[in-house]
Design a protein around this motif. Structure first.
Motif, PDB file in Angstrom:
ATOM      1  N   ASN A  45       0.834  -1.205   0.000  1.00 48.66           N
ATOM      2  CA  ASN A  45       0.000   0.000   0.000  1.00 48.66           C
ATOM      3  C   ASN A  45       0.875   1.263   0.000  1.00 48.66           C
ATOM      4  OD1 ASN A  45      -2.941   1.093   0.650  1.00 48.66           O
ATOM      5  ND2 ASN A  45      -1.521   2.213   1.950  1.00 48.66           N
ATOM      6  N   SER A  82      -7.805   0.729  -0.114  1.00 48.34           N
ATOM      7  CA  SER A  82      -7.379  -0.621   0.263  1.00 48.34           C
ATOM      8  C   SER A  82      -7.744  -0.791   1.729  1.00 48.34           C
ATOM      9  CB  SER A  82      -5.872  -0.812   0.051  1.00 48.34           C
ATOM     10  OG  SER A  82      -5.132  -0.200   1.098  1.00 48.34           O
ATOM     11  N   LEU A  99     -13.435  -5.203  -2.227  1.00 42.57           N
ATOM     12  CA  LEU A  99     -12.003  -5.081  -1.927  1.00 42.57           C
ATOM     13  C   LEU A  99     -11.433  -6.356  -1.323  1.00 42.57           C
ATOM     14  CD1 LEU A  99     -11.561  -1.453  -0.499  1.00 42.57           C
ATOM     15  CD2 LEU A  99     -11.042  -2.300  -2.781  1.00 42.57           C
ATOM     16  N   SER A 124      -6.978  -9.573  -1.231  1.00 41.74           N
ATOM     17  CA  SER A 124      -7.640  -8.271  -1.153  1.00 41.74           C
ATOM     18  C   SER A 124      -7.103  -7.368  -2.248  1.00 41.74           C
ATOM     19  CB  SER A 124      -7.437  -7.631   0.225  1.00 41.74           C
ATOM     20  OG  SER A 124      -6.080  -7.263   0.394  1.00 41.74           O
ATOM     21  N   LEU A 177      -6.175  -3.484  -3.936  1.00 42.31           N
ATOM     22  CA  LEU A 177      -5.874  -2.061  -3.850  1.00 42.31           C
ATOM     23  C   LEU A 177      -6.475  -1.419  -5.091  1.00 42.31           C
ATOM     24  CD1 LEU A 177      -3.128  -3.742  -2.796  1.00 42.31           C
ATOM     25  CD2 LEU A 177      -2.393  -1.402  -2.297  1.00 42.31           C
TER      26      LEU A 177
END
Length: 827
Positions: free
Chosen positions: A112, A128, A177, A185, A187
């Protein structure tokens, strides 16, 4: 045409020509050979400098029809839209276990942070599990409670991980997400339009490289797998693939050199045509760069075409020089006579090529229009390099003895193939290819009726099914509930009225309408949030999952609505329609459903009322100017909306472009030959090829889209060259007094060999595209190879059969005498 002053003979090549009879262009170029070479050398230096300025362009705007109604509607709200085309999704999957582990969360946090600082990322819109704008909400006895999915107290302990799990379930992000199986997951990364460091348009190829180097290569492992999708990433992968086709260019050049040597048996006759064609490529690229044009995914293919077209016309020149040299002419006279006999058909053929390319300007899409300009400039360069530079250089170096002997042997021989083909010009055999052609045209036309506009494959059809991007896309589709194919409909109203009951009710009805359309997965809008919050405020009772007529409740229910679901002044609320895919049929169905709803519901009120605020609207209603708050539904944004607009532009322009290219070819041929029957002999084989190529597209499952539409114009524009060269020579032989079969046999022995070689050379030049990692380039390679070879066969088989029934040798001779008097044509 040359004005050779002599009488007709059965041997038109052996006329004694006086200097006065030489065409003006011939005298201009060959009487000033050194000056011509000096000027062309200087031009080569200038364009070679321009070649250093060539740049690859990755701008998305060039690939969409900016003037289309849908795109214009999107551009009005571009700044407030979060569902445009410049978004990238990065999924991080753990191969063992689920995402609720300390190690996964640490890795996701690092990814991230790294993505956050990649140049071009719109950091304020990034989402995210680690961004504060991804929140959970719940209603308790004390009222609403909520916060970031990963709270500030998170420390990686089992308790905090369990808290994250609960927050994820409350956030409504499962399937969006967070994967349905909790093993990955996403972003969600929106991009800025302009590079914040340079102020120029963001380079998506460089951005794609950053993702590969800083994210996939750095964090991808056996434990964690990285998947990246989105239009910018797809475009970056396409540009990388386009660069690789340079190897195909080299392979095509080497193969062409080998074939050219086998054809001419002369080193000079091999290297100089290749040199002239390469100079044409340098001129074309250099000129475009100096004119301010860039190279994109489509125009990068043009140098292939320019080189192949250059070689095909060079073959005619070399063949003509070799034949004249074999008759005893010196180097200069051989080059002059070859130029004299070929510059008119050569100019006509190349002008037809250029005009065929220019018809692409009808397509209001930037990349196609630039392809038209690029290809037309390339053809203009070939006119100079291959019809001027090549014969002038050959007038100095000449054909080698081995090349002359090979040409003499070929001229004197009568191969069985040529004798066989000559029978197609006879009454007994001519009906056969015509009947077969009619049957093929009928069948081809029937098959082509199923030809579709747009993409016919899932994922990114521009790339191969096993490409990294399409594999990543398959993962996203398989593991998340929401599709990556979004059709965004913009609901416009007066300022501060997007949350009024009338507007919300209209949106609610529209969502219900669209959710019952085949190909639509689900919809989302401000109404979705309002219903969820209203239900939550009433202890989760499903009876309250509806729009309230109470404006205060409506206002409360959307207080925490995501900014992506309304613009700052609440005059527009987008409805996001999730589609199963972006196939042509799916888009057509969805767009038709939106248009049907618009017809039944849209208000027809003055444009000005959509800019009013609440007091002004109330006053307009009180004055009886309007009945209620104005509302209208506007298509479209999202990747599916952009593609729907593109498909409509292509559908509207397809037939117009095809008609125009045939009209242009007809006019050019008629202006040269002054005969409707002659033009029919040249164009009918072209028309058959166009029909069969569309049938082939249907059979192979290739839709008409931005990548394949240019093929139609290219195939006609270049394919006409065969017929022009064959007919030009055939007419010369008929005027010389030969019967149609004899004239066609003589044509085959000289021009026919060159035409067959040309067909193979052109086909070879584009056949290498089939190996490209970019599927649309491979599709173009298949179609162009088919069209070039089929046009060649049409000129060698169907043209003489048509000539037998349509041409009258007496009329041809009479027409020539009326135009030129008792003068024979250039041989």
């Amino acid at each position: 045409m040359a004005e050779q002053k002599h009488h007709y003979s059965s041997e038109p090549e052996h006329y004694i020509l006086s200097p006065e009879s030489e065409p003006f262009l011939e005298r201009l170029f060959f009487n000033n050979r050194f000056l011509v070479l000096l000027i062309l050398t200087a031009l080569t230096a200038v364009f070679a400098y321009g070649l250093t300025k060539v740049k690859l362009d990755s701008s998305i705007e060039k690939y969409i029809p900016l003037n289309h109604e849908y795109i214009q509607n999107f551009l009005v709200h571009k700044d407030s839209m979060k569902n445009g085309v410049a978004n990238v999704k990065i999924s991080v999957e753990v191969t063992d276990g689920d995402i609720f582990t300390k190690e996964y969360m640490e890795t996701l946090s690092k990814i991230n942070d790294d993505v956050f600082f990649i140049n071009g990322v719109d950091r304020s819109g990034m989402q995210s599990l680690w961004t504060p704008n991804v929140r959970w909400t719940e209603v308790t006895e004390e009222g609403f409670q909520g916060g970031p999915v990963i709270p500030s107290t998170y420390d990686g302990s089992p308790d905090s991980l369990e808290k994250v799990r609960q927050n994820v379930l409350k956030s409504g992000q499962v399937g969006r997400l967070v994967a349905n199986n909790f093993r990955s997951s996403i972003l969600d990364v929106p991009l800025v339009e302009l590079d914040p460091e340079t102020g120029k348009k963001l380079n998506y190829q460089e951005f794609s490289h950053d993702l590969e180097e800083k994210i996939r290569a750095k964090y991808g492992s056996e434990q964690y797998r990285i998947y990246i999708t989105g239009t910018p990433k797809k475009l970056g992968d396409l540009l990388d693939g386009a660069i690789k086709i340079g190897f195909f260019f080299l392979a095509a050049a080497i193969a062409t050199a080998v074939l050219l040597y086998l054809y001419s048996r002369c080193i000079k006759g091999t290297l100089i045509p290749i040199l002239a064609s390469l100079i044409a490529v340098v001129w074309q690229l250099g000129a475009l760069a100096l004119m301010g044009y860039t190279v994109d995914l489509y125009s990068v293919l043009v140098p292939f075409l320019v080189f192949a077209i250059g070689i095909s016309h060079a073959v005619q020149i070399i063949s003509g020089i070799a034949i004249e040299a074999g008759k005893g002419e010196n180097k200069l006279m051989a080059a002059r006579k070859a130029f004299r006999g070929l510059y008119v058909p050569g100019m006509l053929a190349l002008m037809s090529d250029a005009m065929g390319f220019l018809t692409l300007l009808f397509i209001d899409i930037g990349v196609i229009q630039e392809l038209a300009v690029s290809a037309s400039v390339g053809v203009a360069m070939i006119i100079i390099t291959n019809l001027v530079l090549l014969p002038v250089i050959m007038s100095y170096v000449g054909i080698s003895d081995s090349g002359i002997r090979h040409a003499e042997k070929t001229e004197k021989s009568e191969p069985k193939l040529w004798k066989f083909l000559s029978h197609f010009a006879t009454r007994k055999v001519a009906p056969v290819p015509i009947v077969i052609a009619i049957a093929m045209a009928v069948v081809g036309f029937q098959v082509s009726q199923d030809l579709k506009i747009g993409d016919l494959d899932k994922g990114a059809p521009e790339l191969r099914a096993d490409s990294r991007y399409n594999l990543d896309n398959d993962f996203m589709v398989s593991n998340y509930s929401t599709s990556s194919d979004l059709l965004v409909v913009m609901v416009e109203t007066a300022k501060e009225q997007c949350n009024s009951y009338k507007v919300m009710d209209a949106v609610d009805r529209f969502m219900w309408h669209m959710e019952n359309v085949p190909g639509v997965q689900s919809t989302a809008s401000l109404v979705t949030v309002s219903k969820l919050v209203t239900k939550a405020m009433n202890e989760g009772n499903l009876n309250w999952s509806a729009l309230s007529r109470n404006q205060t409740i409506l206002n409360t229910s959307i207080q925490r609505a995501p900014s992506a679901l309304l613009n700052p002044d609440c005059s527009m609320a987008p409805v996001i329609v999730y589609l199963n895919d972006h196939k042509a049929e799916t888009l057509e169905t969805a767009v038709a459903a939106v248009e049907a709803f618009k017809i039944d519901y849209d208000d027809s009120v003055d444009e000005k009322y959509f800019g009013y605020r609440i007091p002004e609207i109330e006053q307009a209603i009180e004055n009886g100017e309007i009945d209620s708050v104005p509302v209208r539904f506007q298509l479209a944004s999202g990747n599916a909306g952009i593609e729907a607009a593109t498909n409509q532009v292509i559908a509207d322009a397809q037939n117009t472009m095809l008609i125009f290219v045939y009209v242009v070819v007809f006019l050019l041929c008629f202006a040269t030959f002054r005969s409707f029957t002659a033009v029919a002999c040249i164009i009918i084989p072209l028309a058959l090829t166009s029909i069969l190529s569309q049938a082939l597209m249907t059979y192979l499952g290739i839709g008409v889209k931005v990548a394949t539409l240019p093929v139609i114009a290219l195939g006609v524009g270049i394919g006409v060259d065969y017929g022009i060269y064959i007919y030009s020579r055939l007419e010369v032989m008929i005027i010389a007094g030969k019967s149609l079969q004899e004239a066609f046999l003589e044509t085959l022995k000289s021009t026919g060999k060159a035409v067959s070689f040309t067909g193979v050379t052109l086909a070879l030049g584009v056949a290498t595209w089939m190996l490209s990692p970019i599927k649309f380039q491979a599709d173009m390679g298949i179609l162009l190879t088919f069209m070039f070879l089929w046009n060649m066969l049409g000129a060698l088989i169907l043209l003489p059969a048509l000539a037998h029934f349509l041409l009258s040798p007496e009329r041809i001779i009479k027409r020539h005498k009326q135009r030129h008097g008792d003068i024979a044509p250039a041989g």
